[in-house]
Design a protein around this motif. Structure first.
Motif, PDB file in Angstrom:
ATOM      1  N   ARG A  46     -10.344  17.453  -5.012  1.00  0.00           N
ATOM      2  CA  ARG A  46      -9.816  18.522  -5.861  1.00  0.00           C
ATOM      3  C   ARG A  46     -10.848  19.069  -6.838  1.00  0.00           C
ATOM      4  O   ARG A  46     -10.960  20.272  -7.040  1.00  0.00           O
ATOM      5  CB  ARG A  46      -8.567  18.052  -6.612  1.00  0.00           C
ATOM      6  CG  ARG A  46      -7.300  18.256  -5.785  1.00  0.00           C
ATOM      7  CD  ARG A  46      -6.061  18.052  -6.624  1.00  0.00           C
ATOM      8  NE  ARG A  46      -5.911  16.645  -6.999  1.00  0.00           N
ATOM      9  CZ  ARG A  46      -4.921  16.185  -7.738  1.00  0.00           C
ATOM     10  NH1 ARG A  46      -4.000  17.017  -8.206  1.00  0.00           N
ATOM     11  NH2 ARG A  46      -4.823  14.902  -8.025  1.00  0.00           N
ATOM     12  N   ARG A 130      -8.105   9.417   1.847  1.00  0.00           N
ATOM     13  CA  ARG A 130      -6.674   9.082   1.867  1.00  0.00           C
ATOM     14  C   ARG A 130      -5.850  10.026   1.009  1.00  0.00           C
ATOM     15  O   ARG A 130      -4.636  10.098   1.136  1.00  0.00           O
ATOM     16  CB  ARG A 130      -6.415   7.687   1.305  1.00  0.00           C
ATOM     17  CG  ARG A 130      -7.487   6.702   1.613  1.00  0.00           C
ATOM     18  CD  ARG A 130      -7.008   5.318   1.219  1.00  0.00           C
ATOM     19  NE  ARG A 130      -8.119   4.390   1.296  1.00  0.00           N
ATOM     20  CZ  ARG A 130      -7.984   3.111   1.593  1.00  0.00           C
ATOM     21  NH1 ARG A 130      -6.801   2.620   1.836  1.00  0.00           N
ATOM     22  NH2 ARG A 130      -9.022   2.326   1.645  1.00  0.00           N
ATOM     23  N   THR A 131      -6.499  10.680   0.078  1.00  0.00           N
ATOM     24  CA  THR A 131      -5.747  11.487  -0.878  1.00  0.00           C
ATOM     25  C   THR A 131      -5.347  12.844  -0.301  1.00  0.00           C
ATOM     26  O   THR A 131      -4.657  13.597  -0.956  1.00  0.00           O
ATOM     27  CB  THR A 131      -6.573  11.760  -2.152  1.00  0.00           C
ATOM     28  OG1 THR A 131      -7.635  12.660  -1.807  1.00  0.00           O
ATOM     29  CG2 THR A 131      -7.161  10.487  -2.709  1.00  0.00           C
ATOM     30  N   ARG A 132      -5.804  13.184   0.905  1.00  0.00           N
ATOM     31  CA  ARG A 132      -5.596  14.536   1.386  1.00  0.00           C
ATOM     32  C   ARG A 132      -4.574  14.683   2.491  1.00  0.00           C
ATOM     33  O   ARG A 132      -4.373  15.777   2.994  1.00  0.00           O
ATOM     34  CB  ARG A 132      -6.917  15.129   1.881  1.00  0.00           C
ATOM     35  CG  ARG A 132      -7.930  15.360   0.806  1.00  0.00           C
ATOM     36  CD  ARG A 132      -7.455  16.373  -0.209  1.00  0.00           C
ATOM     37  NE  ARG A 132      -7.030  17.612   0.421  1.00  0.00           N
ATOM     38  CZ  ARG A 132      -6.256  18.505  -0.155  1.00  0.00           C
ATOM     39  NH1 ARG A 132      -5.788  18.297  -1.356  1.00  0.00           N
ATOM     40  NH2 ARG A 132      -5.919  19.609   0.473  1.00  0.00           N
ATOM     41  N   GLY A 133      -3.942  13.582   2.902  1.00  0.00           N
ATOM     42  CA  GLY A 133      -3.013  13.694   4.026  1.00  0.00           C
ATOM     43  C   GLY A 133      -3.762  14.101   5.289  1.00  0.00           C
ATOM     44  O   GLY A 133      -4.976  13.945   5.367  1.00  0.00           O
ATOM     45  N   SER A 186     -13.232  -3.822   0.865  1.00  0.00           N
ATOM     46  CA  SER A 186     -13.136  -4.159  -0.542  1.00  0.00           C
ATOM     47  C   SER A 186     -14.514  -4.530  -1.112  1.00  0.00           C
ATOM     48  O   SER A 186     -14.909  -4.074  -2.191  1.00  0.00           O
ATOM     49  CB  SER A 186     -12.144  -5.316  -0.704  1.00  0.00           C
ATOM     50  OG  SER A 186     -12.099  -5.780  -2.021  1.00  0.00           O
ATOM     51  N   TRP A 190     -16.802  -2.635  -3.996  1.00  0.00           N
ATOM     52  CA  TRP A 190     -17.224  -3.411  -5.157  1.00  0.00           C
ATOM     53  C   TRP A 190     -18.747  -3.388  -5.299  1.00  0.00           C
ATOM     54  O   TRP A 190     -19.277  -3.163  -6.397  1.00  0.00           O
ATOM     55  CB  TRP A 190     -16.721  -4.849  -5.000  1.00  0.00           C
ATOM     56  CG  TRP A 190     -17.178  -5.803  -6.053  1.00  0.00           C
ATOM     57  CD1 TRP A 190     -16.758  -5.856  -7.353  1.00  0.00           C
ATOM     58  CD2 TRP A 190     -18.132  -6.858  -5.892  1.00  0.00           C
ATOM     59  NE1 TRP A 190     -17.388  -6.890  -8.005  1.00  0.00           N
ATOM     60  CE2 TRP A 190     -18.229  -7.516  -7.139  1.00  0.00           C
ATOM     61  CE3 TRP A 190     -18.895  -7.317  -4.813  1.00  0.00           C
ATOM     62  CZ2 TRP A 190     -19.078  -8.614  -7.338  1.00  0.00           C
ATOM     63  CZ3 TRP A 190     -19.732  -8.401  -5.010  1.00  0.00           C
ATOM     64  CH2 TRP A 190     -19.822  -9.037  -6.261  1.00  0.00           C
TER      65      TRP A 190
END
Lengths: 228, 228
Positions: A46, A130-133, A186, A190
């Motif tokens: 965004r 993952r945030t965009r569908g 993960s 990190w």
């Protein structure tokens, strides 16, 4: 949205004379994707601006739209390229002639080396996609499935190579592969956040965790490439 | 945005007479959060509708806004509640008097049982919360830090209890904790998607992976609660 056709895009610089060798489309597109990966990776979808991407790529914004169509499809193109690059790096890092534990070790080293060298690409794949569908999520899901299949095959090979007893059931192998992939994701996130964790160190931590297990680690029994 | 004050919210039903015992605010709020967790968990943030949440909660939409202020803050409230519930379930599932491996086993069982019993809450924490930026991301980051600290402490305790050799360095313990937390997240998402993987089975898979390691598993040497 600014969209121009091919003739318009070139017209700004042209006066009807023949311009000295145009840059091939593939090269230009690569420059745009390089810039886009960097901006998307650092700002997220965004907050990323097409102006900044065009400026970093050294081209006009209309040219970016001409080549990549829209912000959404530019983002999807970034995800696809970074996913393919990561999958290839892991595949190419592994010598299929080696025993399973060595292949896992090489695969982990290739994975952590690539994610450390391409932190913006990894941020796009692991965090922003993952945030965009759809269609972004589908690209990342395909990458994850490919890597999970690779790990599943490794675990099955390890089971075939072991002589000590019955290997784990197919269903458990699927779970073990999920655990290993989640652990790698993960740790890579990190390591990239921490900044001071080298790729080899992250790979060694995960190899010891995954192969030797905490029980052995605590007793000072580590996995080592030389032991076999 | 529809926002009403307290008097307005009650006015629809009232005629000036004293209404028979109003539902306490805490109870109503809980109903709204239950409904919101279900809708957000299944549809994601953007597709979730406040109308549907209000309907499922059996209240008017203005009342939802009155109590929870906005869709954004309703979502944040869901994340906070589900994060606290998950952290509590893990903490309460573990008997601090037991040795480290048994505590890890109990913690994993509590974690997978809770995520299996609250699939919508887990979907919000694991999938949807990351898509919203702050303050949602901060709530989930706090949960993850809490669980990682818990796992770090467990690994340190395991190292103290082991007599076989020098334990891992602090830096490696941090990496091992990240690996274990990532593995648990990945397995929980997989188990909830697959649907046929029981909580105990997922916990056993991860316990064997994390404690015994793939090397032992392949040779048929599994972790077992009785072995110590």
């Amino acid at each position: 949205m600014d969209v121009v056709r091919a003739e318009d895009a070139g017209a700004a610089a042209g006066t009807g004379e023949r311009r000295p060798k145009r840059m091939p489309r593939a090269v230009r597109e690569r420059q745009m994707l390089d810039a886009a990966v960097r901006i998307f990776g650092r700002r997220g979808y965004r907050a990323a601006s097409m102006d900044e991407i065009a400026e970093l790529a050294g081209v006009s914004k209309p040219l970016v739209y001409l080549y990549l169509n829209s912000k959404e499809s530019l983002f999807t193109a970034c995800i696809r390229r970074e996913a393919q690059a990561l999958a290839e790096a892991v595949r190419e890092g592994v010598d299929p002639a080696l025993p399973a534990d060595r292949r896992l070790w090489e695969g982990l080293r290739a994975f952590f080396t690539h994610t450390a060298e391409h932190p913006d690409g990894w941020a796009i794949l692991h965090r922003h996609a993952r945030t965009r569908g759809e269609p972004s999520a589908a690209e990342v899901a395909a990458l994850r499935e490919g890597i999970t299949a690779f790990v599943t095959e490794l675990i099955q090979a390890a089971a075939r190579e072991a002589h000590g007893g019955p290997g784990p059931a197919e269903r458990e192998v699927a779970g073990l592969a999920q655990a290993l992939v989640g652990a790698a994701e993960s740790l890579a996130a990190w390591a990239n956040t921490d900044g001071s964790v080298a790729a080899n160190e992250a790979a060694a931590t995960l190899m010891n965790f995954a192969w030797a297990g905490l029980g052995n680690l605590m007793a000072g029994h580590r996995w080592s490439p030389a032991e076999r």
